[in-house]
Design a protein around this motif. Structure first.
Motif, PDB file in Angstrom:
ATOM      1  N   THR A  46       2.535  -5.359  -6.733  1.00 17.04           N
ATOM      2  CA  THR A  46       2.651  -4.058  -6.088  1.00 17.04           C
ATOM      3  C   THR A  46       1.899  -2.967  -6.838  1.00 17.04           C
ATOM      4  O   THR A  46       1.280  -2.103  -6.230  1.00 17.04           O
ATOM      5  N   LEU A  47       1.948  -3.023  -8.164  1.00 13.87           N
ATOM      6  CA  LEU A  47       1.248  -2.012  -8.948  1.00 13.87           C
ATOM      7  C   LEU A  47      -0.263  -2.077  -8.704  1.00 13.87           C
ATOM      8  O   LEU A  47      -0.950  -1.060  -8.717  1.00 13.87           O
ATOM      9  N   TYR A  99      -1.593  -2.886  -5.814  1.00 12.99           N
ATOM     10  CA  TYR A  99      -1.838  -2.248  -4.518  1.00 12.99           C
ATOM     11  C   TYR A  99      -1.828  -0.730  -4.698  1.00 12.99           C
ATOM     12  O   TYR A  99      -2.633   0.000  -4.126  1.00 12.99           O
ATOM     13  N   GLU A 100      -0.880  -0.272  -5.509  1.00 17.09           N
ATOM     14  CA  GLU A 100      -0.753   1.166  -5.791  1.00 17.09           C
ATOM     15  C   GLU A 100      -2.076   1.700  -6.359  1.00 17.09           C
ATOM     16  O   GLU A 100      -2.610   2.709  -5.910  1.00 17.09           O
TER      17      GLU A 100
END
Lengths: 379, 293
Positions: B156-157, B159-160
Motif C-alpha cells: 500500500t505504501l 501505491y501511496e
C-alpha cells in the motif's frame, strides 16, 4: 513462536541432544521432589519467553531440596518484564570443562542458514561479537543441502577439537541442525554448551524459535501458539484473535490503516507532527466493513486512546466497505473518541457519501490528516 | 524500456481458479497484461476468466508460449509451484502468496538462482511496467509511464508514493515490490543493478522499512560502485519499537539492528536523497533535474 526452555529441551532429548538431568515444575513442592530425585546441586530457572531472566533474578542455585523449595517459591511469585512466571525448570547443575556457544540462524542477508559458534560460551554473544569478533565463527550452510558432515567437522576443528572429540562435537551440531529442520526453526541457540569432564556436550540452555508461517506443519504447537505469552498484551491478543495485525505502543493516538508499510508510515507521520501513536493496526488488503468495525471498536475502547486516525489508501480494499464499517460503529455504539479519517482510492465517492450520510468527512492527504489527528488529542 | 516485464511478457497464472487468482487475473487482463494460460491441478480443460486452465505448468507450455508466471497458490504449496515454473523455464516468477515458511522460501530462492530464474516476492504486490504489463495486485491507475524505477518492501505504501509521484507529473518505468518477508528473491541491490542497465530508467526510488539490512547493503553498493543514476529513498518505521513485528514478517528490529534511523543514515552517507515523510519524495525529485533530461 518462541518455545519455553523446557519445551525446547524436551524435543532436543528426543533427537539425541544431551541436556542436564531435570524436569519442569509448576509448584515449589514439585520442584523439591525433582531435586530429591536428581540429587547433587540444582539450578532453578524461571520459564519465561522474555529475554534477560538471569539479570532479573530468575535463575537461582540450591544445594538441598528444601532450599530448592524456597528458591522455586520465590521465582514462581515473580513477574519478569511483564511476564508472569508459571513454571520453573529444576536441573542438576553441570560442571564444565569448557563452555561454548552454538547457534543456527536463518540468515536474511545471505539467504541461507548460518552456524555461529564460539569458545566463549555462557556470556552474551553479542558482547563477544562486538569486543572480540574473531572469537565468533560464522559458517554458512548450503540452502538446499544444509549441514553436511564436513560442515560440522570443520566447525569442530576450528573450535580446536581433534580425534574423537571432533566427532562428538560434530554429532552435537548435526543434531542441533536436524532440530532446526524438523521444527522449521528460525533460531536454535545453545548458550552455554557445556563440555563435561567426561567429554560429553550438553545443551545447558536452549532457545528455539519456530517460524510462525510453518505452524501448519506442526499441529503439536497449534494449541500452544494460541496461548497468550508474556510478549503479547491484552489488547494485542484481543485484536489478533480478530484477525488484525496489531502491536500496542505507548502513546494515545489510535491508528488504523491498510498495509503494513502504510501503517508504519502513518505512525511515523503522527510522531513527526508531535503525536504519540497508541498502536499499529493493519486491517490488511481487501478488508471488509466488519474488519474495519472490529478494529475501530477495539481501539476506541482502549482507555489510553484519546483520538483515532484512520488512514486508508484503497487498492484491493474498497472505500465504501471501510466507510460502512466506521458508520456501523457510530450507529451501534457511538464514536467514543475524536476521529480523523483519510480515505482515498477504489470507490472513493461511494465511501464518502456513506460517511457524509452519517455526518462524517474524509480527507485526501495523509500529511494533513495526521496533523489534524495530533491536534485532536484533548489537552 | 523497463525491467523484467513489458509488452513481450506472456504470463501464466498458477492458482487461477482461486478467489484471489481469478479476481486479479481479471484485473491484470483489464490492464493489458497478456495472460496465456492458467494452472490449477485437477482443473485442466476448464477456463477461468476466459483463460484456458491446465493441470500442470509443463502441459500449459505444450499449448502456449508463456515466458513468465504469477503465483497465487496457498502457502503450503507455493514452494513446489515456484519450482514447477522454474523447471518450465519461466522467468520472472512473481510470488504473491504470503505466509510461506521461511525455509521453503530459502530453498526456492536458491533453486531459482541455480537455474538462472528471477523470483519476485514472496509476499509482494508484484511488478508493473506502467502502461504495458502488470503481474501483480496493485491498482493499475496510480502508475504513469515515465523514467523513475521504484522498488519497495511494502504494498500500500508503494501505491501511496506512486500516486503522489504520478500526481506531480513524475512517471515510472517499472515498479516492483521485493516482498515483506525475511527471504526474498530480489533484494535492493539486485533491483539497483536491473535499473542501472535499463535505458528507460534515470532515477531509482527505494521504499524500505525496518528490519534486516537490505537498505544498508544497498547504500554500500551505491557508494562502492559510484552508482550512475540518482537514487531517492523513504524508510518506514521510525516510530516502531524494537522486538515487535510490524505486520510484515521481515519488519522487526532485533537488538539494535534494523532501525529506520540507521538505514536513513547509511543511505544519506551514500549520497541518496532520503525523504523524512512520503510526500517529500516528489519534492526531492523535482528539485534536482534528472541527468538524462
Amino acid at each position: 513462536m518462541k518455545l519455553f526452555e523446557y519445551e525446547a529441551k524436551s524435543i532436543a532429548q528426543n533427537l539425541g541432544i544431551n541436556t542436564p538431568r531435570g524436569a519442569v515444575a509448576s509448584t515449589s513442592d514439585e520442584a523439591r521432589d525433582i531435586h530429591k530425585r536428581i540429587g547433587g546441586e540444582a539450578v532453578i530457572k524461571a520459564q519465561v519467553l522474555v529475554a534477560g531472566r538471569g539479570k532479573a533474578g530468575g535463575i537461582k542455585f540450591a544445594g538441598k531440596p528444601d532450599e530448592t523449595w524456597a528458591r522455586a517459591n520465590e521465582i514462581l511469585a515473580m513477574t519478569i518484564k511483564g511476564e508472569k512466571v508459571k513454571k520453573v525448570l529444576v536441573e542438576q547443575k553441570a560442571t564444565a570443562k569448557r563452555e561454548l556457544f552454538a547457534s543456527i540462524v536463518l540468515d536474511r542477508a545471505n539467504r541461507c542458514q548460518t552456524v555461529l559458534a564460539s569458545d566463549q560460551g555462557g556470556i552474551d554473544i553479542e558482547d563477544v561479537a562486538r569486543q572480540t569478533p574473531e572469537r565468533v565463527l560464522h559458517h554458512r550452510l548450503d540452502p538446499i543441502f544444509g549441514m553436511r558432515s564436513y560442515d560440522a567437522r570443520l566447525i569442530a576443528l576450528k573450535l580446536g577439537y581433534q580425534g574423537a572429540q571432533q566427532g562428538t562435537f560434530s554429532d552435537f551440531l548435526s543434531n542441533l541442525y536436524r532440530l532446526s529442520v524438523i521444527y522449521d526453526a528460525e533460531l536454535v541457540e545453545s548458550n552455554p554448551v557445556i563440555e563435561t569432564q567426561d567429554g560429553r556436550f550438553v545443551a545447558a540452555d536452549l532457545r528455539v524459535i519456530v517460524d510462525d508461517n510453518s505452524l501448519f506443519r506442526h499441529p503439536e504447537f497449534q494449541e500452544r501458539s494460541k496461548e497468550i505469552s508474556g510478549e503479547v498484551t491484552v489488547l494485542e491478543s484481543k485484536a489478533r484473535e480478530n484477525g488484525l495485525a496489531f502491536v500496542e505502543l505507548d502513546g494515545d493516538i489510535g491508528i488504523i490503516g491498510n498495509g503494513a508499510g502504510l501503517v508504519m508510515a502513518t505512525l511515523d507521520l503522527v510522531k513527526q507532527y508531535g503525536g504519540k501513536p497508541a498502536n499499529f493496526c493493519d486491517v490488511g488488503g481487501g478488508a471488509n466493513a466488519e474488519h474495519v468495525a472490529t478494529a475501530l471498536q477495539i481501539i476506541q475502547g482502549a482507555e489510553k486512546v484519546r483520538a483515532v486516525f484512520v488512514n486508508i489508501l484503497a487498492g484491493i480494499t474498497r472505500c465504501d466497505e471501510v466507510a460502512k464499517g466506521i458508520v456501523d460503529v457510530k450507529k451501534v455504539m457511538g464514536l467514543k473518541k475524536p476521529l480523523v479519517i483519510r480515505m482515498v482510492g477504489t470507490n472513493q465517492e461511494e465511501g464518502r457519501k456513506i460517511l457524509q450520510s452519517a455526518g462524517l468527512t474524509a480527507m485526501d492527504k495523509m500529511d494533513e490528516a495526521a496533523r489534524l489527528a495530533v491536534s485532536k488529542v484533548p489537552a | 524500456m523497463a525491467v523484467l516485464i513489458g509488452k513481450q511478457t506472456r504470463a501464466i497464472v498458477q492458482g487461477i481458479t482461486g478467489n484471489q487468482g481469478s479476481f486479479h487475473s481479471r484485473l491484470m487482463l483489464d490492464y493489458g497484461t497478456r495472460i496465456v494460460a492458467g494452472v490449477t491441478p485437477g482443473k485442466g480443460g476448464t477456463t477461468s476468466v476466459g483463460v484456458p486452465v491446465f493441470d500442470t505448468v509443463a502441459s500449459a507450455l505444450e499449448k502456449t508460449d508463456a515466458n513468465a508466471s504469477i503465483i497465487f497458490v496457498p502457502a503450503p504449496f507455493a514452494k513446489e509451484a515456484g519450482m514447477e515454473a522454474i523447471d518450465a523455464g519461466l522467468s520472472p516468477v512473481v510470488i504473491i502468496t504470503e505466509m510461506i515458511p521461511a525455509r521453503d522460501a530459502m530453498i526456492l530462492i536458491e533453486y531459482a538462482r541455480n537455474h538462472g530464474a528471477t523470483i519476485i516476492g514472496p509476499n509482494t504486490p508484484g511488478i508493473i511496467t506502467a502502461g504495458e504489463s502488470k503481474l501483480g495486485i496493485m491498482p493499475g491507475d496510480v502508475f504513469k509511464p515515465g523514467k523513475v524505477g521504484l522498488a519497495s518492501r511494502s504494498g500500500t505504501l508503494t501505491y501511496e508514493i506512486a500516486a503522489s509521484l504520478s500526481h506531480d507529473g513524475i512517471g515510472q518505468s517499472s515498479c516492483l515490490g521485493i516482498g515483506g518477508d525475511p527471504f526474498t528473491g530480489l533484494n535492493f541491490i539486485d533491483v539497483l543493478k536491473l535499473f542501472r542497465d535499463d535505458s528507460g530508467t534515470d532515477t531509482v526510488v527505494l521504499i524500505g522499512e525496518i528490519g534486516g539490512s537490505a537498505e544498508e547493503d544497498a547504500a554500500n553498493y551505491i557508494r562502492d560502485t559510484k552508482y550512475p543514476k540518482r537514487v531517492a529513498a523513504y524508510i518506514a518505521g521510525r516510530a516502531a519499537p524494537p522486538g515487535k513485528r510490524m505486520g510484515h514478517a521481515g519488519a522487526i528490529i532485533t537488538g539494535t539492528e534494523g532501525t529506520a534511523d540507521a538505514k536513513m543514515k547509511s543511505l544519506r552517507e551514500a549520497g541518496v536523497m532520503v525523504a523524512d515523510i512520503p510526500s517529500e519524495l516528489p519534492r526531492l525529485l523535482l528539485q534536482q533535474v534528472s541527468p538524462l533530461q
